[in-house]
Write an enzyme that holds these catalytic residues in place. Structure first.
Site, PDB file in Angstrom:
ATOM      1  N   GLU A 180       0.825  -1.214   0.000  1.00  0.00           N
ATOM      2  CA  GLU A 180       0.000   0.000   0.000  1.00  0.00           C
ATOM      3  C   GLU A 180       0.857   1.260   0.000  1.00  0.00           C
ATOM      4  OE1 GLU A 180      -3.045  -0.670   2.990  1.00  0.00           O
ATOM      5  OE2 GLU A 180      -3.243  -2.724   2.252  1.00  0.00           O
ATOM      6  N   HIS A 382     -17.466 -11.184   6.260  1.00  0.00           N
ATOM      7  CA  HIS A 382     -16.195 -10.502   6.525  1.00  0.00           C
ATOM      8  C   HIS A 382     -15.403 -11.267   7.566  1.00  0.00           C
ATOM      9  CE1 HIS A 382     -13.718  -6.929   8.066  1.00  0.00           C
ATOM     10  NE2 HIS A 382     -13.242  -7.279   6.891  1.00  0.00           N
ATOM     11  N   GLU A 384     -11.990 -10.466   9.198  1.00  0.00           N
ATOM     12  CA  GLU A 384     -10.747  -9.742   9.498  1.00  0.00           C
ATOM     13  C   GLU A 384      -9.966 -10.600  10.482  1.00  0.00           C
ATOM     14  OE1 GLU A 384      -9.103  -6.698   8.492  1.00  0.00           O
ATOM     15  OE2 GLU A 384      -7.664  -7.939   9.576  1.00  0.00           O
ATOM     16  N   HIS A 462      -8.198  -8.921   1.418  1.00  0.00           N
ATOM     17  CA  HIS A 462      -7.512  -7.626   1.618  1.00  0.00           C
ATOM     18  C   HIS A 462      -6.215  -7.866   2.383  1.00  0.00           C
ATOM     19  CE1 HIS A 462     -10.382  -4.273   0.437  1.00  0.00           C
ATOM     20  NE2 HIS A 462     -10.828  -5.392  -0.117  1.00  0.00           N
ATOM     21  N   GLU A 487      -9.874   3.459   0.398  1.00  0.00           N
ATOM     22  CA  GLU A 487      -9.852   3.755   1.832  1.00  0.00           C
ATOM     23  C   GLU A 487      -8.853   4.855   2.184  1.00  0.00           C
ATOM     24  OE1 GLU A 487      -8.953  -0.016   3.640  1.00  0.00           O
ATOM     25  OE2 GLU A 487      -6.887   0.011   2.998  1.00  0.00           O
TER      26      GLU A 487
HETATM   27  C1  NOJ Z   1      -8.434  -2.991   5.843  1.00  0.00           C
HETATM   28  C2  NOJ Z   1      -9.296  -3.204   4.649  1.00  0.00           C
HETATM   29  O1  NOJ Z   1      -8.659  -2.807   3.461  1.00  0.00           O
HETATM   30  C3  NOJ Z   1     -10.564  -2.427   4.871  1.00  0.00           C
HETATM   31  O2  NOJ Z   1     -11.368  -2.495   3.717  1.00  0.00           O
HETATM   32  C4  NOJ Z   1     -11.272  -2.951   6.076  1.00  0.00           C
HETATM   33  O3  NOJ Z   1     -12.391  -2.153   6.333  1.00  0.00           O
HETATM   34  C5  NOJ Z   1     -10.366  -2.923   7.308  1.00  0.00           C
HETATM   35  N1  NOJ Z   1      -9.127  -3.526   7.002  1.00  0.00           N
HETATM   36  C6  NOJ Z   1     -10.980  -3.649   8.482  1.00  0.00           C
HETATM   37  O4  NOJ Z   1     -11.085  -5.017   8.209  1.00  0.00           O
HETATM   38 CA    CA Z   2      -6.149  -2.321   3.224  1.00  0.00          CA
END
Ligand code: NOJ
Ligand code: CA
Length: 680
Positions: A180, A382, A384, A462, A487
């Site tokens: 990034e 989702h 994470e 991601h 983002e």
């Molecule tokens: C980074 C991701 O790119 C983003 O899209 C997401 O909202 C956050 N992580 C939280 O999972």
């Molecule tokens: Ca990201």
């Protein structure tokens, strides 16, 4: 329609192009089907393996070494002989279940060169090259053999010596923020360590992109310059010492070099896809391209939170509102982040324990999944992980099973941790730290994709490992991030620069689709942060940044303020039967024509940089003799991303045919989107 004819030819030694002093049998050449690109591979007079690439007889890659060092064995770099070679050839066309184009042509001439040590160890590696009209792929194949049962690779010594000066567009590799970064343009000899794809334009105008294909059970290749224009593969690290551990037989990923006369030629190029294995999942009709909205941008604006509490975004009520909005405006998906337990602690870097099956008390997962389905909408799951794959892998099967049962047929995964901060189970049961693109994560991502496939779930990763064309083999791997996406316009200083998208198209996007998440029609992030974009440019991104899953990222209430633009987004396809870049220059602009996979309609998107640009779009891609209604979404004459007029847009219609040419202007920070509706 689809022919398959991969012919492996008999063992031959091709006519040699000699390095000075070498004996003929030590070198082999192979030419692309059109004869313009040639590769010369063999060993030099000291017995060191190397290769060279020419185009029209001119060097593109000067003599570049091949070899390996190991943590437990002698290097495999010298005192090597060519002990045989065989020619290969491919000429077929295969069909993508979804993509930028329906049919992909795979046409190459190849060679497999057997390289063997002259010492008593007599270890063997086979250098396999495939030469296409628009690039070269090569890999090293380690056959089963007595003195190399398990390769513990310290370094891969593959070199790429770029034969002429020029410019490079690249992001740095091995740094904390993974992929990034803002792309930089430098002379080729000023690159340090870069991620791939890295794009180059040589002084004579030739365009190159270096990358890899089929990164399976191996560490990603960083592109390290160590003198002049000499680059070497630097493998992403591992906690275990060797960067890669593999039992023979195995092959490295393909190292790829796209070669084109101009920037569009780099883009309209399927080299990496062709070098991947065909679909291993069988019937993938359950993998659907789609567009989606989400409980997402509000978190990045700091309006709502992932964590529970008064501003928790993923409540049943909020999400129901999003489902209603999606159903009304024709979006198939609603992404919901913050729906599960684990967000209340310091989750970044895997320091919280996420549950991937338990919703928060204010989120009725089952009810919402059913409610959505009844309205023709699907929740998007989702996961994470915060980079903690120990926790994730332990729950993976149950988590995917749950989604499969609920009809949640796609999931966004996430690995928010600094580079080198992935927590994985170590040999003694305690966590070790790995890199996002090391061998362990290459294994992990395929495990996720395969487990998801078992339950007919598609994956959008991601903070991923980079794309190397594995969507061909695993078509449920529909998306990933792996670059600075939208983002950054919400919270980062600096936000994405105005030429970011025009650079991404010729760099990151060469590797495959990106979940960039366009469609912030308000053109604003947190506080007074402004996107470097006009309104028309947001629409153009649906056509210029390819993805089979496209988000309309803004808050529903903001999208609703722009009904005509929202209608465009809700109707624009996310799956194409043809794609053609009409014109473009790296980091400056791109104009791309795409044909809808499900109708006779064509679309054209143009995106620019910070300057005003006049373009002429010849419509000769349209079917001859047919009349189309062109609906043009273009920057207003006064539009400018730096002023209050960033929202100035003109929407107009015209009847056109293939004989017409449209003159379209991009404002500074602007772009355009055109729909050509057939016979309407
Ligand atoms: C980074 C991701 O790119 C983003 O899209 C997401 O909202 C956050 N992580 C939280 O999972
Ligand atoms: Ca990201």
């Amino acid at each position: 329609m689809v022919r398959s004819a991969l012919a492996i030819m008999a063992l031959t030694i091709a006519p040699a192009a000699l390095a000075q002093g070498a004996t003929p049998a030590e070198r082999v050449t192979v030419a692309s089907p059109d004869g313009r690109i040639t590769v010369d591979v063999g060993v030099d007079p000291d017995g060191k393996p190397d290769y060279r690439v020419f185009r029209d007889g001119k060097p593109v890659i000067a003599a570049s070494r091949l070899g390996f060092t190991f943590t437990d064995a002698d290097p495999l770099t010298r005192a090597i002989r060519v002990t045989g070679s065989e020619q290969t050839r491919g000429d077929d066309r295969w069909e993508q279940p979804w993509g930028e184009r329906r049919f992909v042509t795979n046409r190459f001439n190849g060679v497999r060169v057997r390289l063997q040590e002259t010492s008593a160890l007599a270890r063997v590696m086979i250098a396999e090259f495939r030469v296409f009209d628009d690039g070269v792929g090569f890999r090293i194949d380690f056959p089963e053999q007595p003195n190399l049962k398990t390769a513990r690779i310290a370094e891969e010594l593959t070199e790429f010596v770029v034969a002429q000066p020029g410019s490079a567009w690249w992001i740095r590799g091995g740094d904390w923020n993974r992929y990034e970064y803002i792309y930089q343009k430098t002379p080729i000899d000023a690159v340090s360590v870069a991620h791939t794809p890295i794009t180059m334009r040589l002084d004579d105008g030739l365009h190159l992109s270096f990358h890899e294909a089929a990164l399976v059970d191996y560490s990603a290749m960083w592109f390290k310059r160590f003198e002049g224009q000499r680059f070497r593969a630097q493998l992403s690290p591992s906690s275990q010492g060797p960067r890669v551990v593999r039992a023979a037989p195995f092959t490295t990923p393909w190292r790829t070099i796209r070669i084109a006369e101009d920037a569009p030629g780099l883009y309209d190029n399927d080299l990496e896809l062709n070098l991947n294995e065909p679909n291993k999942l069988g019937d993938v009709s359950w993998v659907k391209p789609f567009k989606y909205i989400g409980v997402w941008w509000e978190m990045h604006l700091n309006k709502w939170t992932w964590s529970t509490g008064p501003r928790h975004g993923a409540t049943t009520e909020h999400v129901k509102g999003h489902i209603d909005f999606a159903a009304k405006h024709g979006f198939r998906g609603v992404l919901v982040e913050g729906w599960n337990k684990g967000w209340d602690g310091p989750w970044f870097g895997g320091n919280s324990s996420f549950s991937f099956t338990e919703p928060t008390p204010d989120f009725d997962l089952k009810w919402l999944a059913d409610y959505a389905r009844k309205k023709g909408v699907r929740l998007i799951g989702h996961h994470e992980t915060g980079g903690n794959i120990t926790d994730y892998e332990a729950q993976l099967d149950a988590a995917m099973k749950l989604y499969g049962e609920l009809g949640v047929d796609s999931v966004k995964t996430g690995y928010v941790a600094d580079a080198g901060g992935i927590q994985a189970p170590g040999p003694d049961g305690r966590n070790v730290f790995e890199w996002h693109d090391g061998q362990r994560m290459a294994q992990h991502h395929l495990k996720v994709v395969e487990t998801a496939a078992k339950y007919k779930v598609a994956v959008n990763a991601h903070e991923p490992i980079k794309d190397t064309g594995l969507r061909r083999t695993y078509p449920n791997w529909v998306g990933r991030e792996g670059a600075r996406g939208m983002e950054y316009n919400a919270w980062a200083i600096p936000v994405n620069p105005v030429e970011h998208e025009a650079t991404l198209i010729f760099t990151r996007m060469l590797s495959g689709p990106m979940d960039f998440t366009p469609g912030v029609l308000s053109l604003s992030g947190q506080g007074d942060l402004k996107l470097n974009s006009t309104l028309a440019k947001q629409l153009s991104l649906y056509l210029t940044l390819y993805s089979p899953i496209q988000m309309a990222a803004d808050l529903p209430e903001n999208l609703a303020k722009y009904p005509r633009e929202l209608a465009f987004i809700s109707k624009v396809p996310a799956d194409w039967s043809e794609t053609r870049m009409l014109s473009g220059a790296i980091g400056e602009y791109a104009v791309i024509a795409r044909k809808d996979r499900n109708s006779e309609d064509w679309y054209v998107g143009g995106v620019g940089d910070g300057t005003r640009r006049d373009t002429r779009v010849a419509l000769d891609f349209l079917a001859p003799g047919k009349t189309y209604t062109a609906t043009i979404y273009r920057d207003g004459d006064d539009a400018d991303y730096r002023t209050e007029k960033r929202h100035s847009i003109v929407i107009e219609t015209r009847k056109v045919t293939a004989a017409d040419t449209l003159a379209l202007t991009m404002a500074p920070g602007g772009g355009y989107a055109v729909r050509f509706a057939a016979g309407k």
